[in-house]
Each structure stands twice: as structure tokens, then as C-alpha cells.
Design a protein around this motif. Structure first.
Motif, PDB file in Angstrom:
ATOM      1  N   GLU A   1       1.776   8.594  -7.207  1.00 56.34           N
ATOM      2  CA  GLU A   1       2.584   9.883  -7.310  1.00 56.34           C
ATOM      3  C   GLU A   1       3.858   9.860  -8.254  1.00 56.34           C
TER       4      GLU A   1
ATOM      5  N   TYR B   1       0.741  -1.143   0.025  1.00 56.15           N
ATOM      6  CA  TYR B   1      -0.116  -0.078  -0.045  1.00 56.15           C
ATOM      7  C   TYR B   1       0.646   1.344   0.071  1.00 56.15           C
TER       8      TYR B   1
ATOM      9  N   LEU C   1      -4.617   2.746  -7.765  1.00 53.29           N
ATOM     10  CA  LEU C   1      -4.122   2.291  -6.690  1.00 53.29           C
ATOM     11  C   LEU C   1      -4.279   0.634  -6.583  1.00 53.29           C
TER      12      LEU C   1
ATOM     13  N   CYS D   1       1.302   3.900  -3.109  1.00 49.71           N
ATOM     14  CA  CYS D   1       0.843   5.398  -3.122  1.00 49.71           C
ATOM     15  C   CYS D   1       1.979   5.929  -3.717  1.00 49.71           C
TER      16      CYS D   1
END
Length: 413
Positions: free
Chosen positions: A172, A164, A197, A168
Motif C-alpha cells: 500500500e 506478510y 506481495l 501488505c
């Protein structure tokens, strides 16, 4: 009757037979599923043979469960495996003798009855779990896997957190990268692997096993070299550090489990020794006709058939006189209860013949005698050394007295 059934249940031959039945039943389950894929008719002779075999398996399980209740009584339900057997036998009876008959007799194709029937069939596979406990090494592996279940759960949780976090970061660095709108090749890779995601986390899951990840990160690094830090971090943290850490934890758990197994085996061996000693004490009491507390050659020759069978099974010697001679190391012609029980127990836990154990006892006895002789010799040497010192002291005193006497005599003259 109850004792005979208990002996049958605790024999390795019975365990091997039940294990073979469970294995055959598991194979038949797979064949049955293959027949369903092939849409074979229930009238097919192979399908009928498989159905008859399934009924025979169920009857065997019912007989085995009945034998356990007969040998151990109602208290056997405290055993979790007996509870498991009761559940499987009950579901087998419900599935084989009621549900299948009702479903096929009524011709109901509703989802409910069919799903219940399928669940009953799937429960037949649960019998294969019993096969694991029939073989010690296989069960040790399975138990090691079960004891690692908690570690695996926390590993999945930690892996999810790491994926996770990196997901993330990937969103980005890659998904929100301005180059998505400038380079069609970059945009194509993002569309395939980093579009959102969940897709990013699924892509990073391939990095856990390094499953064809070169085609993912290499084009991106060539277009954006700074992404090499991102992908190298993933490779270092997930497949290398995390997986090796998990392996170390599992191995440590296996070592602790092995230590626990050794302690459990020691307790089991002590319980086995106590049971055998009790049986041997009963045999000794039966042999000791005169109540002297010792067994002679004449008394052991009058041994009963049941006691003789037990001694033969333990010592692998059919002649009771040979057993007596092997235990009577000092040739006293009699055996007390301690020598009788301990001698046969050591033979039972040893893999060597009883004659070798006799030689071992004789060698130990000779060693003990030699040790006592050495101690006596050392004591005698010490005492003789003290006597020699006393003699030297007396001689010295006599010499001094003689010299003084001569000096006194010379002065008087």
C-alpha cells in the motif's frame, strides 16, 4: 563369549574405532561425489579403491550389528539406534550388493532405477548421524538443536506472519504509491524489490539478517521521508526484537535441557554405582572363604585373576594387599562388606589415588574423635559447674546455720 562381546561393545576403544570408521565413510562419500563430478571412469584405480573401501565399511557395520545381537539378544531391537543401524545396514546391502550390480549389469539408464540408486547412496550419509552419539559434547550440541526444533518452527511461522503484515503495508505504501508513475527512479526500485506481495516478502526477508538493505530503503526514504517509519518498524520488530526473543527462548530451553541432563546423569551414576556394588559384593563373597562376613589379609591375597583385574581397573593398584591396607583405616586386619564396597566405589568415582582417600578417611575419623572429646569436655564442665554451685549453696547454708546458732546461744546467756 557373550560377556566378552558385551565388554567390547561397552568399551570406549570400540566406540572410538566405530566413530573413526563412520568418519572415514563420510569422507569417502564426499570423495565419491567429487569423482562423479569429474566423470571418472569406473575402471579408474581411485574409483575402484573407493568401491572396495565402501564394501569394507559395510562389512564392519554388519559385524558390529551382529555383535550387538550376540551380546544383547533380540531385546536389543528395542533400542532406537539399533533399529537405525538395521535400516542403514539393510539399505547398504540392497544398494551395494544388489541395485548397483543390477543397474550397471543391465545398462538401464531409466530414471526409476537411477533415482533409487541415488537415494541408496544418499542414505550412506545418514551413518554420520551415528558419529554424533560417539562424542558426548557433540551430541549435547546436536540434542540442543533438536530440542529447539519446535521453537524454530514457531519462529518461522511468526516470521511469516510478520513479513506478510509488513508486506501488505509495503504494497500500500510503496507499490501503490502514485510516485511510481511520476518518478522513474522510484518506479525502478519498486520494479526490482516491491513489484508484488511475494517479491515484497522476499525483500523484507533480507531485513531479518540486515543483508545489504541500505541500498533498498535509503533511496526510498530520500524520495518519501515518511517511509522511514515503515522501515524503522521493520528493523525494530524483525532483526532486533524477534531475533533476540527467539535467542532468549532457545537459551531458556538449553538451560532446562541442561538441568534435565544433570538429573539424567545422576540417575545414570546411581545405576552405575548399583552395578559396581553388585560386582564388588560378588568379589567379597568369593574372598570370604570362612563365611565370617569379613575379609582378612590372607583371604584377599588369594583373590582370583578375574576379580583382581576388576579391582586393578577400578583402583589403579595392582597389589591386592595395598588395596586392603588403604581401606583398613583402623588397622583392624579385617574389612566388612560395607567398608569394602563403599571404599572401592568412592575410589572409582574419585580422580585421586586410593592413598589420598585413605588419608581423607583418617582425617574424618580424627575429626569425629575430637568432636566427641569436645562434647565430653563440655559435659564435664557443665557437671563441674553444677557441683560448684552445690558447694556454694551448702557453705551458705552452713554459714546461716552457724549465725543462727550463735544468735540463739547469745540469747540464752
Amino acid at each position: 563369549m557373550q560377556r566378552r562381546v558385551f565388554n567390547v561393545l561397552t568399551s570406549w576403544k570400540f566406540d572410538a574405532a566405530i566413530g573413526s570408521v563412520i568418519l572415514l565413510n563420510a569422507i569417502c562419500v564426499g570423495i565419491d561425489q567429487q569423482f562423479k563430478v569429474q566423470n571418472r571412469s569406473p575402471d579408474d584405480h581411485h574409483v575402484r579403491a573407493l568401491y572396495i573401501a565402501e564394501q569394507c565399511f559395510l562389512i564392519v557395520y554388519i559385524v558390529e550389528l551382529a555383535m550387538r545381537f550376540l551380546a544383547l539378544g533380540p531385546q536389543c531391537v528395542h533400542d532406537h539406534w539399533v533399529k537405525f543401524d538395521c535400516l542403514l545396514v539393510g539399505m547398504g546391502i540392497l544398494n551395494n550388493w544388489f541395485l548397483e550390480t543390477l543397474v550397471f549389469a543391465s545398462g538401464d539408464d531409466g530414471l526409476g532405477p537411477i533415482m533409487v540408486l541415488r537415494m541408496g547412496r544418499l542414505l550412506r550419509l545418514a551413518r554420520t548421524v551415528r558419529l554424533l552419539v560417539k562424542f558426548q559434547v557433540l551430541w549435547m550440541l546436536v540434542r540442543g538443536l533438536l530440542t529447539s526444533a519446535g521453537t524454530m518452527v514457531y519462529t518461522l511461522l511468526l516470521l511469516f506472519i510478520i513479513l506478510y503484515i509488513f508486506g501488505c503495508l509495503g504494497f500500500e505504501l510503496i507499490t501503490s504509491n502514485p510516485k511510481v508513475h511520476q518518478d522513474d527512479a522510484f518506479a525502478g526500485i519498486v520494479q526490482d524489490w516491491f513489484v508484488d506481495l511475494p517479491r515484497i516478502m522476499l525483500t523484507l526477508l533480507q531485513f531479518v539478517c540486515l543483508d545489504s538493505v541500505g541500498g533498498i530503503y535509503r533511496p526510498l526514504i530520500e524520495m518519501e521521508p515518511y517511509l522511514s517509519i515503515y522501515f524503522v518498524g521493520i528493523i525494530l520488530v524483525v532483526p532486533i526484537v524477534l531475533m533476540n526473543l527467539v535467542t532468549a527462548v532457545i537459551v531458556n530451553g538449553a538451560i532446562e535441557q541442561a538441568e534435565s541432563d544433570r538429573e539424567a546423569m545422576a540417575v545414570h551414576e546411581e545405576q552405575r554405582r548399583q552395578r559396581m556394588v553388585r560386582e564388588l559384593r560378588k568379589i567379597f563373597t568369593n574372598l570370604d572363604d570362612d563365611g565370617s562376613g569379613k575379609v582378612s589379609q590372607e583371604e584377599i591375597m588369594n583373590i582370583g585373576d578375574k576379580d583382581k583385574q576388576l579391582l586393578t581397573r577400578v583402583t589403579n593398584m595392582s597389589n591386592p594387599l595395598d588395596i586392603f591396607m588403604a581401606l583398613d583405616v583402623n588397622n583392624e586386619g579385617e574389612l566388612d562388606i560395607t567398608t569394602f564396597c563403599n571404599g572401592i566405589w568412592e575410589v572409582a568415582i574419585s580422580k585421586v589415588p586410593i592413598e589420598v582417600k585413605r588419608m581423607e578417611v583418617q582425617v574424618n575419623e580424627i575429626f569425629r574423635i575430637l568432636k566427641e572429646m569436645r562434647q565430653e569436655q563440655t559435659k564435664l564442665l557443665t557437671e563441674s559447674g553444677g557441683v560448684a554451685k552445690q558447694q556454694a549453696h551448702i557453705v551458705k547454708e552452713l554459714w546461716i546455720s552457724q549465725a543462727a546458732f550463735r544468735a540463739e546461744t547469745a540469747e540464752r546467756l
